[in-house]
Design an enzyme around this catalytic site. Sequence first.
Site, PDB file in Angstrom:
ATOM      1  N   HIS A  21       0.934  -1.383  -0.122  1.00  0.00           N
ATOM      2  CA  HIS A  21      -0.060  -0.129  -0.017  1.00  0.00           C
ATOM      3  C   HIS A  21       0.852   1.139   0.115  1.00  0.00           C
ATOM      4  O   HIS A  21       0.405   2.258  -0.214  1.00  0.00           O
ATOM      5  CB  HIS A  21      -1.035   0.038   1.274  1.00  0.00           C
ATOM      6  CG  HIS A  21      -2.319   0.340   0.949  1.00  0.00           C
ATOM      7  ND1 HIS A  21      -2.946   0.454  -0.205  1.00  0.00           N
ATOM      8  CD2 HIS A  21      -3.530   0.247   1.827  1.00  0.00           C
ATOM      9  CE1 HIS A  21      -4.095   0.500  -0.193  1.00  0.00           C
ATOM     10  NE2 HIS A  21      -4.492   0.521   0.860  1.00  0.00           N
ATOM     11  N   ASN A  62      -6.474   5.718   2.830  1.00  0.00           N
ATOM     12  CA  ASN A  62      -7.755   5.926   2.601  1.00  0.00           C
ATOM     13  C   ASN A  62      -8.574   7.279   3.055  1.00  0.00           C
ATOM     14  O   ASN A  62      -9.471   7.467   3.004  1.00  0.00           O
ATOM     15  CB  ASN A  62      -8.522   4.587   3.123  1.00  0.00           C
ATOM     16  CG  ASN A  62      -8.143   3.322   2.522  1.00  0.00           C
ATOM     17  OD1 ASN A  62      -7.387   3.265   1.457  1.00  0.00           O
ATOM     18  ND2 ASN A  62      -8.501   2.269   2.949  1.00  0.00           N
ATOM     19  N   ASN A 109      -9.655   2.952  -2.358  1.00  0.00           N
ATOM     20  CA  ASN A 109     -10.465   3.875  -1.540  1.00  0.00           C
ATOM     21  C   ASN A 109      -9.732   5.010  -1.166  1.00  0.00           C
ATOM     22  O   ASN A 109     -10.372   6.157  -0.791  1.00  0.00           O
ATOM     23  CB  ASN A 109     -10.462   3.132  -0.018  1.00  0.00           C
ATOM     24  CG  ASN A 109     -11.515   2.045   0.107  1.00  0.00           C
ATOM     25  OD1 ASN A 109     -12.509   1.957  -0.822  1.00  0.00           O
ATOM     26  ND2 ASN A 109     -11.271   0.850   0.590  1.00  0.00           N
TER      27      ASN A 109
END
Length: 183
Positions: A21, A62, A109
């Site tokens: 991520h 996010n 997201n």
Amino acid sequence: MCIKIIIGIGNINKKLFDTRHNVGVWFIKKFLNIKNIKFNKIYKKKIKKKNIFLYIPKTYINLCGKNIYNIKKKKKIKNKEILIVHDEINLKPGKTKIKNHIGKKSTHNGIKNIIKYLKKDNFYQLRIGIGRPKTKINLKKFVLSSPNKEQKKLIYKSIKKSIYYINLWIKNKKLNQIQNFLN
């Protein structure tokens, strides 16, 4: 119009730095060629007499939209002058794509949150492939895990290639040429 700011999105937790991520953060670190990257610091790099800002929000991926909106306002930057760099599960490690006008149908997201705050999707995205898990695994668990040695090597190779072509784009190459080389 060319980009004025490159924003790498990722997670601020140090334990998550080496996870899939955080490839947006890896990109900014590599682009600046520095060891210790600081979240929430605006870096400036001159490329062919153009000042380019580089930035990593000090938020979780996010929830980065509000932070990006504030930087946009502070620096008086238009959406179409923003390049967001992030991980992409739908691309294999080593693959990248650069897009604009992605649409609110994004499954990422972080991108959904950015669209929420910027009100439009008219910014650029450099999507860096992290691949999908080969086995049934929770996707959240997957993106918050570290890639294996081979995957990491492919991801860094794609980051290096992307930096080269982003530099060309900043130096006045046409975006469609850059997209042909990257995609």
